[in-house]
Structure formats: C-alpha cells, structure tokens
Scaffold this active site. Structure first.
Site, PDB file in Angstrom:
ATOM      1  N   ASP A 264      37.591  25.986  -2.514  1.00 49.39           N
ATOM      2  CA  ASP A 264      35.906  25.236  -2.479  1.00 49.39           C
ATOM      3  C   ASP A 264      35.306  25.958  -1.434  1.00 49.39           C
ATOM      4  OD1 ASP A 264      37.066  23.041  -3.593  1.00 49.39           O
ATOM      5  OD2 ASP A 264      37.976  22.133  -1.775  1.00 49.39           O
TER       6      ASP A 264
ATOM      7  N   GLU B 235      33.653  20.058 -11.323  1.00 48.30           N
ATOM      8  CA  GLU B 235      33.647  21.126  -9.916  1.00 48.30           C
ATOM      9  C   GLU B 235      33.945  22.557 -10.445  1.00 48.30           C
ATOM     10  OE1 GLU B 235      36.073  20.172  -5.798  1.00 48.30           O
ATOM     11  OE2 GLU B 235      36.642  22.539  -6.418  1.00 48.30           O
TER      12      GLU B 235
ATOM     13  N   ASP C 119      42.907  26.265  -4.827  1.00 47.86           N
ATOM     14  CA  ASP C 119      41.247  25.975  -4.582  1.00 47.86           C
ATOM     15  C   ASP C 119      41.024  26.131  -3.755  1.00 47.86           C
ATOM     16  OD1 ASP C 119      40.159  24.155  -5.387  1.00 47.86           O
ATOM     17  OD2 ASP C 119      40.418  22.319  -4.971  1.00 47.86           O
TER      18      ASP C 119
ATOM     19  N   ASP D  26      38.192   9.254   5.401  1.00 44.09           N
ATOM     20  CA  ASP D  26      37.343  10.138   5.670  1.00 44.09           C
ATOM     21  C   ASP D  26      35.776   9.880   7.010  1.00 44.09           C
ATOM     22  OD1 ASP D  26      38.024  11.737   3.459  1.00 44.09           O
ATOM     23  OD2 ASP D  26      35.344  11.508   3.007  1.00 44.09           O
TER      24      ASP D  26
ATOM     25  N   GLU E 245      36.509  12.684 -11.814  1.00 42.05           N
ATOM     26  CA  GLU E 245      36.489  14.532 -11.214  1.00 42.05           C
ATOM     27  C   GLU E 245      38.032  15.145 -11.881  1.00 42.05           C
ATOM     28  OE1 GLU E 245      35.314  15.107  -7.276  1.00 42.05           O
ATOM     29  OE2 GLU E 245      36.383  17.620  -7.513  1.00 42.05           O
TER      30      GLU E 245
ATOM     31  N   ASP F  85      31.414  20.325  -2.421  1.00 43.82           N
ATOM     32  CA  ASP F  85      32.564  20.141  -1.777  1.00 43.82           C
ATOM     33  C   ASP F  85      33.528  20.998  -1.881  1.00 43.82           C
ATOM     34  OD1 ASP F  85      35.111  19.550  -2.215  1.00 43.82           O
ATOM     35  OD2 ASP F  85      35.754  18.894  -4.247  1.00 43.82           O
TER      36      ASP F  85
ATOM     37  N   HIS G  69      37.393  23.568  -9.275  1.00 42.73           N
ATOM     38  CA  HIS G  69      38.441  23.003 -10.498  1.00 42.73           C
ATOM     39  C   HIS G  69      38.167  23.513 -12.258  1.00 42.73           C
ATOM     40  CE1 HIS G  69      38.263  19.345  -7.865  1.00 42.73           C
ATOM     41  NE2 HIS G  69      38.594  20.444  -7.623  1.00 42.73           N
TER      42      HIS G  69
ATOM     43  N   HIS H 169      35.365   9.500   1.518  1.00 41.39           N
ATOM     44  CA  HIS H 169      36.392   8.379   0.855  1.00 41.39           C
ATOM     45  C   HIS H 169      36.614   7.692   2.017  1.00 41.39           C
ATOM     46  CE1 HIS H 169      37.065  12.415  -0.737  1.00 41.39           C
ATOM     47  NE2 HIS H 169      38.274  12.360  -1.782  1.00 41.39           N
TER      48      HIS H 169
HETATM   49 CO   LIG Z   1      35.522  17.828  -5.666  1.00 43.18          CO
HETATM   50 CO   LIG Z   2      38.678  21.815  -5.330  1.00 46.38          CO
END
Ligand SMILES: [Co+2]
Ligand SMILES: [Co+2]
Ligand SMILES: [Co+2]
Ligand SMILES: [Co+2]
Ligand SMILES: [Co+2]
Ligand SMILES: [Co+2]
Ligand SMILES: [Co+2]
Ligand SMILES: [Co+2]
Lengths: 436, 436, 436, 436
Positions: A308, A267, A306, A103, A231, A338, A270, A100
């Site tokens: 991750d 993802e 989430d 970032d 996404e 991710d 998700h 991003h």
């Molecule tokens: Co993602």
């Molecule tokens: Co996530």
C-alpha cells in the site's frame, strides 16, 4: 480546528518547474482536459484508515506514529481525529474522502451503541462536509479487524456473525446514504480461508452470494443511488480470498445474477498480488462491464505482501488512467488513495507530502493518457491490427448461425495459410514513453 | 514393434517393501478401494507430447534426447513414434493416452493434407488400441507452436487464423470422436496477450466465446458424448492467458452461457502459477460444478515457470485425490501425466521410471484420500464447525425473502455478540499426516 | 553489405519533441553531461545473440523470425550474419558490441575446427571494426546450449567437460584479447543444479573456484587488460544457479581470493528474478567494490522467468544510472542491451526501433541521474540523515579498540534513549519524480 | 504452577498406529538412531515469542488469543507467563527453549531497569530449569519491535541506537551465558532498508560488520562457549534485509574475517522467501562451513510473506534432516520451532497439538533421512556420478599448478568430445519416496 497540521498551508499548483515539495507540479484542479477539469477527471479521495487510524505497526514492530488523537477509544478523540482529517482534506484540496465505521468511532458495547456512535460521528461529519465542501466517495464496514470476524464475516461458520454483519452493513449503508456517499464498498478481508481443511467452500460461497444479494436489495429499498462495489484481492490476510481478482468477481456476480448491480473497486496493489498489472485489471473490468472506481497505491514488486505505498511511477499512472478514460472515465467512482506512509515517515508533513506526490503522479498520468487518446496514438495502430475483422466474411464467422464445420469447410476450400504480421510491441512502448 | 524399450518388462505391483525401481509399490490396478478398483479411480493416461515429441531443449539450450524417431517429420517416423508410444503404454499398463494433432503426424503443406495425415495416423492408432486395449482419454489441437498462432488462435487479429483454427479443431474433434475419446480439451496457450498495448481485449474475448460456442454445437452435431474441457493456465507462453484459473474460466463460461456444457481440466503446475494450491483449484471446480479431469504434474515452488515435473509429494497427492473423491471421482476425466523428464534424464528407462514413480504417488495419494473419507476424518470436524447453520433461524437468513434490515433488526434485538471458536487447523493438518 | 536493413537510415538525434519513431529524442551522443559525452557515459553495446541468433522460439512454439542468414550453419551464413550485425551497429551508431563464440560461427566437428572458425570470423570482425569504428565491449563463451553442458560446464560431473571448457574459454579469451575487448564475461547458465539429489555441491563449487582462478591467471599471462566479469543470475535454466546475485558472487570471490580480480556484470532482469531491484544490485556491487558493467533490459514483473525485454521505464533507468554514476561511472564496462524483441515483432525495423527506444530510455535515465547528483538532491538529505555518525564519539564506536561492553557501559551511564526521526521516504520519491 | 494447560497430560510416544491427537506417533525420545537417541539428534526447542507473546494479531486485525498473562506488562504477569511456558515445555517433553529479552520481561524505563528485570526473570528461569531439566538452546535480543529500532539496530543512522544495541546485546549475552545457553542468535529484522533513497549502504554494512566483530570479541572475553549464529532472512519487515540468505551471510562474514567465528541459524520459511528450498540453504551452510542450527517451520508456498506455520510435510522434513545429518548433525544447534499457530487456533490445546504434530514430522523426517544414509541410497549414486573426478588426470586439473592453457592444450590434443550421461533425477526422487 485541529492543530496537527498547523504549520502547513493549502497546497497550490505551481507548475512543472516548481521545486517546492509542498506544491503541485501537475495537478491543476481547474485546468480542462477535454470536457472536464482535472479535478472532475480524477475525483481524488483521501482514506481515513491509513492516515488517521494506523499507528505504524507492522508484524514485527509496534507503534511508531504519535498522533494526538491516539488511542482514539473515546468519542472525544474520535472528534479530534475528524478535526485533523478534515483539516488535511482542506490542505490537500481533495473533494472526497472514504471511511470504515471502525475508523471513525470506537466500537460500542453493543451493536446498538456502535451504531449510535457511528451516527453521532456522521452528524459531526455532516457539519464539516457542509463547511468544507468535501464529499463522501464511499463508505464501508470494517468486518475483518475484530476477533469476531477471524473466520470470516458473511462467510463465517457461525450464523450469528452473519447476522452481526447484516446489522453492521445496514448501519454503514444508512450512514453512507445520508452523507450522500457516491458508492458503497465491500472488501472481503476475511471472506476466504486460511486452510481448505476446515472450510466448507460450498456453504461459504452461498452465504456470500446471499449476503450480497440482500445488500443490493437493501440499496434499492432505501433509494441509495450510489454504486455497490466489490474490491478484489487475492490473499492477505487470508491465504485465499474469494474476491481474488476482477475476473473472479465477475464470475461470482454472474453466478448470483448480480453483474448489473455490482461493480468493482480496483486496487493497484491487489492487482499485483493477483499476478496482474493494474491496467490489466482495469481493462478487464471495462470489458466485463463492471468498472467502478480505483484504489490508487502501489505494491513493491519485490515484496509478496500488500505494501500500500503511494504511487510514484509516471508510466504506470499513465497506463492506469488510459484504461480509466477508455472506460469512459469515472461516473460514481474516483481515485481513492488506499496508500499509507512508510512507518518511518513520522511527521504530519509526511502525510501531506506523500499525498501531494501521489496526486501529482495521478495528474501526470492522466495528462499523458488524455494526450494519447487525443492523438489516437495507441487506438490507431490497434484498429489497423484488427482491421481484418471488419470485413463481412469475418463478421459472419462471429455471427449467429456460423458453425465450426461451415467455417472449416470454407477454410479448407480456400486453403487458408495465414501469415503472421509484426505485433510491434516495442514501437508501441516507445510511443507511450513519448507521452510520459 | 518398437525396440526403444526393448530391455524393459511390463511393470508389476510388488508392494510397499519392494526396492525394485521398476515396480509399483502402491499402484495395484485391480485392488478395490470402495466400489472401484484403483485403475478405475485413477484412470491413468500418458501424454504424447512430453514423452515422444519434446527433445529436451529449453530456452537456453537445444536437444538433449536422442530418440530413434526424431525428427519425426515423415509419416514413417510418425509411425515409429506411435510404435514406441504404445509400447510404453503397454509396459506401464496405463489404460489411456492423450495427444495433440501436432504430436502424432507432421503437418502437411495444406490444411487438407494435414487432416489426411491425422486420419492416417488415427487408422494406425485404431489398430493399436484394439490390439493393446488402450483408450483415448482426450484429444486436442496444438494451436500454439506454429508461427501462424503467434498472436493467438481463435483470438487472433487475423480472421483467417480463426478460420484455420475452426478447421483444425473440427478435424481433431472428428478424430477424437472416431477413436472414442472420452473428452476433448482446449488449452489456450496463445489465447491471451503479450502486451495490452496491441491487444483488443473486447474483440478477443468475444472471438473466444463464439469459438467455444461453436465447438459445443459441433460436439452435439456429431454426437460426441465426451466432455469439452478447458485447461486453465495464467500465463506462459503469453504474459496473460485468458483462461487464468478455474474461477476465471467459470466466469467466462457463464458469460457465454456455456457453464453446463464445458468443464475444466485442472493442472497442478498451472494452479501453482496462478497462485493457488492444486486442491484449491479442484475444490473450486467442484463447487462451481465444472470439475472434469486432471493433468497431474508438479511445479517447482522456487521457479516462476511451468516446470511440468513428475509429482512426488505424498501429501499433495492425498489432498488432490481427496478433492477428486469429494467431487464424486472421475466420470469422463482421468489422471493424465502432463509431466516431462528433466532434460538431463536421457534414457528410455528414465521415461518408464518417472511414470512408475508418478503413478505410485497418485495411488498412494488416492489410498490416503479414500481412507480419510471412509473414516470421516475431515468431514466430521467440518460438519461440526458449520453445524450452527443447520438451525432453522440460520437457514431462514439464507432463504428467499430474508432481508438485510430484517436480519439486522433481529441481530440488534438479540444483541448478538458472537464468540470465536478455534479453527483447529494444526490438528486437522496432523490428522492428514496420519494418513500419509 | 547486408541488405537486411536496406530501408533504414542511421538514427539521428532530433530532440524531445520529435515524433519520428526512428529518431533519438534523448540520446545525443556528443552532448556533454559533466565531463563526459553521453556516449562516453553510456558506452552502448548491442548483443549478438538476441538479435542475430534467436529465431523467436519459446518453450511453447518454434521459429517466428525469418532472417536471411538462418540457419547460419555455414561459414558463409556466419559472414552474412556479421554483415547484418555491423550494418545494424552502424544504423544505431552504437560504439560497442558483445558476442559468444557460439553466436558468430557454427561449431566445428572438433575443438580445433571450432577455434579455427572462431578465428576466421574474428578476422572478418577485425576488418569491419576497423571500417566502422565499433569496438568489442566483451566476449564470452556459450557453455550452456550444447548438450555436452547439460549438467554444467566447469561444474560438470565429467572432468572432460571441464577440460573442454578450458579449451573453449581460452579460445574465447584469446579472440577477445586480439579484438581489444574491454572485458571478458562468464555467465554460468548451467553452473548450478536441477536437483540437489544428484549434485555434489562441495565438488562443484571447488571446480568452479579453480576454474575461475585459472581464468584470472590466464588473463595475466596473455596480458589481457580488460576486466573479468561474472554475470549473476539466480536460476533459469537451472533451478539454482551458483552465481545467484551480487552478494553471493562476492562471497564466492572472497572464498577463492578473487575479489580484487573479478567484477560483476549486473543484469536488470536477473536482479528481479533474484528478488532485488536493479538499483539494489548495482549499489551492492559498488559498496562491495566489484561493480563492472551492466546488461540493460527489463523483466516482466508479473512473470517468473527471464523475459529480457527492452527497458522502458524512465524511473527505473534513472535509479540505475544514478548508481552507475555513484560508482564512478563505467571504466571498462558499459551498457549492453541483453534484450530481445517479443517473438511477435518480426521485422527488421522492430530490431532498430526497439534499440532506439532502449537507448533513449537509458539516455533519459542518465540525464535524470546526472541532474540529481549535480543538485545534491538525494545525497544532501542522505548526509544529513547520518550526520550523527560524523561526531568523534560515534566514530570511536566503530574504530579499533571499541568494545561491546565499553559502549554498553557508556550507553547505560548516559541512559541513552534514542528518539526516531522521520525517514521521509515519500518526499525523496517525490524528489526523484521531479527529475523524470 | 500455571493452570493454563491444566487439562493436558505429558505427551507420550504411542507408535504409528495411534490415533490419539495428543500422542507422538514417530518421536520416541529415547529410541536410538545410529549412535544417538532421537532426542539427541533433534534437540527440540520451543520458542517463547510465538507461543507466549504473540496475541494473534495480523496486519488486518487485532488480538484473537486470550492468555491469562496478557498484556504481560508487569513483572508479575511475566512470571505467570514463565509458569505457563515451563508447564508447556514439560508437557511436550522438549529439552530446550529460546527467547528474546523482550519476550520474557516488560521493558523498563531505562536501560538499567530493563536489564535488571531481565536478570530477575533469569533468576526465575534458573530455578525452573533446575526443577524441570530444560536447557536454553539460545538467547537473543529483540531489536526490531520498539520504535527506536524503526530505522535499524546496529545499522541505524543514529549512533545512539548503535550504543543502545551494544548495551542490549551485552545484557542478553550475559544472561544467555549464565543460563548456559548453547548459542546466541542475531536476527537482523530491521538491519536492511525500506528504501535505497534514504540509505547509506556503505556505512550501514560497516556498522554491522563492526558490531558483529565486537559481539564475537565479547563472547571470548566472557568465556561464552556457545556459537554465535546469524539468522538469514531476505526481507520482511524491511524491503531488503542484509542477511539475505546463507550465501550472502557467508560473504559478509568473509568480508569482516568472521567466517570461523559465526555460523547460521537457518529457517525454512526464510529460505522460501529468499527463493530457495530449505535443503538448499542447509546444504549451502554445510559446504561453506557455517552450519549451526535450524528454525523449523514452513511457509505457505502461495504466500509472499513469512507465515511461520508448523511444518507438516514428511518429504520436506526428510530432506532437511538429510542435510543436517550430512553436516554431521547438530553440535551446539538444535531444532527450534519458530512456528506459530494460525490466529484462529485459539485454545491451549492447539498450542500443544501443533507442537506434537511438528515434533512428529521432524522425527519422521529424521527417521527417513537416517535410513537413506544407512542404505547409501543417495550417496551411492552421487559417488558414481562424479567418479570420473577421482582419476589422477582429473585431480591434476584442480591442483595447484594446473593452467587454463595447459588443460586446453591437452583437451585439444585428445580432441575431447564428452558425451552426456543421464542425471536420473526422477529415479532419485522415487528413491526418496520409498523412505517417506
Ligand atoms: Co483498497
Ligand atoms: Co491494499
Ligand atoms: Co496440462
Ligand atoms: Co504445464
Ligand atoms: Co545478461
Ligand atoms: Co536475462
Ligand atoms: Co526464525
Ligand atoms: Co520466520
């Protein structure tokens, strides 16, 4: 060059029997699987945000990670961060990365300054990409962290936020384009609502549709050849996120006539939050014609948020890549991690080891998936199960001109009395296990 | 006439202070709310299946209810059941009912015999409807209980099941039509999968799309004026049900060009299973233009299965009817209680008391919702929140011709720096509570 | 002898490379792992209920399975069922089985007749067990299916139900004892509530505690040497089940002074429903000193109900048996497959194939777990992580006589400023994956 | 005096018909309900952390709130914060507040400095409490935010963290004691694990048990008369939190012999995360004899994380206070709002309005609960349902000396054949609704 990973050497493939925690046991980049190398199949990308931005904080605690480039609120630190990032890409041998705007550079005081800084970092990236050979899988704009987005980005009640987003996305698309990014991603972290009571659903969905249409038009205008990807995620940070899951995104795209222009970046975590398996979401994307790319991670099945985490299940990876292969494999897409360390995993070596494990699980899954396809292990039984539909009379029922009453009359004349046949699910599950 | 409810008198409205458990405290059928009576707003229906077919069994235990018409495997018992049903409708004073073919007659040995029996019962219903003034809110076909449907109805791997379904749905539509049913509902209980491993998603979705298209064509062919409704549910009995939620159904309808032909019947419990609030699903149906009818019940928030309990929350009912009213109220739709007693609630009186409580909660919710709209209590603040979008420049951003780079250039020129404004969610929640 | 499995031969071990769906690839019963054979480690049992009683029905549909001994409401059919059961045990080569009274004989008209029939079938079992060498892992009473239990068994508002349960459990313990059962299990399917509004929690927990105490006393009276096991489950069929999870059962046992008399039978699916991983529940049972036995199956992570599927994850099985081994392995306990076919898996061969896959996954998990322990792969890092606690000063803080203010004074004097150390979770996950 | 709430006046009771968003409609502090005023029943407390520390950040975005005392890293700002806090207490008219050490003062460079600062703020509080009449409901230590606690507090693998915690808790207990706090709370935010793989469950539970024992001893040593309370929570921030729910805490207390020394502080949101209703957890605490206090808030039923929203359901509040009243009402405990604004609710007025709404819902719930008890509306039917247990023979079955075989023999002799009686759940739910 960053000294952050100074103690670590590039990771190499040592084979299944290796006990070296910093070696690949499955991922052999140049090994062929069918007509592609494993690297070409998997198209691994490392993400910027979890690795180089996140400081280990969670809703109940602050920073745990010490990184030399923190707090990264100067351009100098932004460059240090980039040095470390590309050093990590090199050590892992990944061909791609993702980021991003937020970032990679501190936000400026004005939109213009923010864009300048983004472009300045892009210059820095260009050199590094040329030196190291890494490529950009996708770029994206962070339109959820700053408080200006608290009530949404393109769906904000304030039209100035919409305008701000247009400027931001344009800048990010421009940078993605000049860095030869292969996709541009939109994740609508705040596009949704916290409460229906203060939300104008009609307006917000319209705003979102218009915004996406303009993004697509702009892509064509600048000649960006990559894919535009949405996404999906059902919730978190918002209570409800408009891009709930693949099927919801499909309906949204159809509504605005964008189903041939936009695909999905799916993802794992998700999918789980939305009540689906990862393979479900991938299969759904394929069958709806909008499969694009994947964000590989995993969710904790006992948590409702989430997490991750790095993927670690051979079976889940196999079923995921099975669907990727059924979809024809990646074109512009790839496998982006991710995934973030647990906040107790403090060390530079943890960053590397986590990715090594993740890449290996993906490679292992791919190998299993590829073998299942080669052996017709699942497709064979599937064809048999639906073979009845290949008959002429059966096809006629699905063809134009068939009518409910016509079929009904025939069924009654034949007094059809269909007898069920075993679905043999457990046998198929056992077959999959043979390949893990 | 059935003796099953012999001890019970028709339920009357006694007002909020009544402590009579068999009286209405809120539902005053003929009282006006705006331009309609409460009865016209709510359009209550009692369902056949939970009340007259279910025997109290659950996955861990068998029959608990003794009903004189059980096991209802003869036409004579089917008529006894109908007698009890219409007696209950009369006691409750509900204007509508709903049924599946399977609920009202024992299946015959052949398709033809099944249809004959259905028609025979329909004759019986016609007379009762004429006598009692009840109307049919909707008819539907049970294509999930019999083992022939174990792998799906229209999505079955066996084309003969598809044909069987065509005959079945045609028969049910015919009966619904001649009973002047106001809607015809499809709930795809087995349209989905237990395992992706043995499922051909591409074929099954195509089959389902074709089937629905033929249903719509047949509706027009016979001149049925009611609405065709799909009832979304995410899972249970299957692991994944294709009609996951309202947004998914919308995408499916768009895919097959049916979005102007088919609407949704939204059930509270199914919304919860899909990770949504009921009001979310209703608002989504409205904004997507496919709001049809509701199945009123509630889910246990601590259970992961479909509990189909009677609704009992004033707040949830208020928000649900708020969305119904925002959608313009019911046209062909209504409030069907797809709710069942707990299996320990053995008595005839429990059947009545549960519906009295449910009807009263709906009436109470409607009264709250109507007052909030009259007072502009929520719409006022909502308009203010989005007022910025009414400006010309804002509208221009959404209009044809607007471009991402055009808006971006303007935003940068103005150096927009949007400042967030309180969403005031808690205040709005407090306002709602004033109306409960 | 039953002809039901006539086409099937005893399953043999063929090794990892076998593609025979009816052979073991991992389970080599007589192979040694450490000081025990795999058979001695795993102690497999087949359950009666899912395999020989369940007819494939679910809440939305009826019977799908055709079994020659259905409906099993005569003693003759009960013996046919037993013939098929023992034939299946023989084909699978499992050493153990488990049953409820209700599974093996039709209920009689009186308590006495029910017990007679149970004893008659027990005679039949005795002969078969002698012939085939199978043993009884555990017996139990079904006190949840019949409507008399709808409001609970020992926790029923009606004391006659409590008395009925005493008679039933006594009869089942007697039969378990004479069949040399190695455990007796209590699963409180209806011990809990559907609604707090009609439940007297105080009374019901007291009733349950008293009942269990009498069960323990009776065990000693008859000299039954097996373990008394409680099987925790959080809900389903009830909204809340008193034996929610391992920690809850522990508190209950402590409350009634039974923690040295009763252990737990932990089921994977129930762990998931309670919000835990299976390995969590097993580790908790070990650390609380109440580990007994396991019901092996799996839950669908996207479903909120008890799916009782056959286990199929190598990683989950490895972590489960890792905890079993850490607990010292089974003593009286074993691995019971409390798993059922999907209702579309109609064939006799499905019953066999599902168990073959399940047994193989367990064996595979055991092999992984055993190797991790042999290699000190996880225990080594764990010891290092807590090594600080081995110091004398650290131990003193935990010893009798240590005080909060004493430790505080010392900490302040030393101005302790503890620095975090990486938890290295991802590295440990990678290590586990090396063993799968 | 703080100017932060300068525009706001003390909130007064205006009655149900008031439409003033900053008035109480139900909470009339001095009105009697039975033998206590509403204020005495409810014992409201405002928490420090959500209102004066949290900056609006969530896992996907940063600060949204501007508070003049931010970042509160000086003692001067800490005093400004206290000024605002007490100003808010005054406006709301709440009698109590709650805080963590971390909330009220910036941490010092050393343990000693941290404690000094805490004491300095305590001096400041003392004066304010004297001036305004507010009291301390409970104090507590934040042992989860700082990175030193990332792997646990008392359960940390590093014994120095244990020592650090001892010093911290001692300091907080001392301050709580001198401020005449009525309880001291322990919430084990990081007492649990992120992964079993790196966790020594045996050690950690022992550490936690020892720590709590020392806390109890220290309480007696200093003569603190308040209650020691544990606040259960199943997970978040950790994957598993040892104090999972009320039943788990009870087992833990029994294990360490602390069940008469420690009670629970039950939070609505934590109950939901653990798979329970709030009323369940309260009823369980009562029946186990460990009911202490409540943290009032609510969870979003569609989210899997701890949303800590302000309560807004009349029905849920009624059932919660019903259990509080059945437990005899609060003694040392009270109603603490562990609730936070949504991050879009930016304004000082939002802080006030949210609490006004929360206090009103609690008052409304209390009024309903009190009336149900006065009317014997639920207890009457409950007594009838269990009346059979009042008989002599029934009581004998529960008494010492009763045996399983004795009861069995009697049941068989009587050939008991218990007939189920309706549980009438829906009627009871309707009764509750009459009181809302
Ligand atoms: Co993602
Ligand atoms: Co996530
Ligand atoms: Co429904
Ligand atoms: Co339902
Ligand atoms: Co079990
Ligand atoms: Co189970
Ligand atoms: Co709390
Ligand atoms: Co909380």
């Amino acid at each position: 060059m960053s000294q952050y990973f100074a103690d670590l050497q590039p990771i190499t493939f040592e084979g299944r029997d290796s006990t070296n925690p910093l070696a690949f046991r499955h991922y052999d980049a140049t090994a062929m699987l069918g007509d592609r190398t494993m690297a070409e199949h998997l198209r691994f990308a490392v993400c910027y945000w979890h690795n180089f931005v996140w400081d280990g904080s969670d809703p109940f605690g602050g920073q745990t990670f010490d990184r030399p480039w923190f707090p990264a609120d100067t351009m100098d630190q932004a460059r240090q961060k980039a040095d470390a990032a590309f050093e990590m890409f090199r050590i892992l041998g990944v061909p791609y990365f993702c980021f991003h705007d937020h970032d990679v550079r501190p936000e400026g005081d004005t939109l213009a300054e923010s864009h300048e800084r983004l472009n300045e970092i892009a210059d820095y990236f260009e050199q590094k990409m040329e030196d190291g050979g890494q490529k950009l899988l996708w770029g994206t704009a962070n339109m959820f962290s700053n408080r200006r987005y608290m009530s949404g980005a393109a769906t904000n009640p304030d039209p100035d936020v919409f305008a701000y987003c247009a400027s931001t996305v344009k800048a990010c698309m421009d940078v993605t384009h000049r860095l030869h990014g292969e996709n541009y991603v939109l994740w609508g972290g705040r596009e949704g609502y916290e409460s229906l009571l203060n939300t104008d659903l009609d307006r917000e969905l319209e705003q979102m549709g218009r915004f996406l249409s303009m993004v697509v038009e702009y892509k064509h205008k600048i000649g960006f050849k990559g894919a535009i990807l949405i996404e999906p995620k059902p919730q978190e940070p918002t209570k409800h996120q408009y891009d709930y899951d693949v099927a919801t995104v499909y309906g949204f795209l159809k509504r605005f006539g964008l189903e041939d222009e936009v695909k999905v970046n799916v993802e794992q975590g998700h999918a789980i939050l939305a009540g689906h398996s990862f393979e479900h979401e991938l299969a759904m994307a394929r069958t709806l014609g909008i499969f694009g790319s994947i964000d590989m991670n995993r969710n904790d099945y006992q948590s409702g948020w989430d997490t991750d985490q790095f993927p670690n299940s051979p079976g889940e990876a196999a079923l995921a890549y099975y669907e990727v292969l059924r979809a024809g494999g990646f074109t512009t897409g790839g496998t982006n991690f991710d995934a973030k360390l647990r906040r107790q995993s403090l060390d530079a070596e943890d960053l590397i080891a986590a990715h090594v494990g993740g890449m290996d699980i993906c490679a292992r899954g791919l190998i299993s998936a590829h073998a299942m396809i080669e052996d017709d292990a699942l497709e064979g039984p599937r064809r048999v199960r639906y073979a009845g539909w290949e008959g002429e009379a059966a096809q006629a029922m699905l063809a134009k001109g068939a009518t409910l009453d016509g079929i009904a009359a025939d069924a009654e004349a034949r007094d059809v009395n269909p007898q069920p046949v075993s679905g043999a699910q457990e046998k198929l599950e056992n077959i999959v296990n043979r390949y893990l």
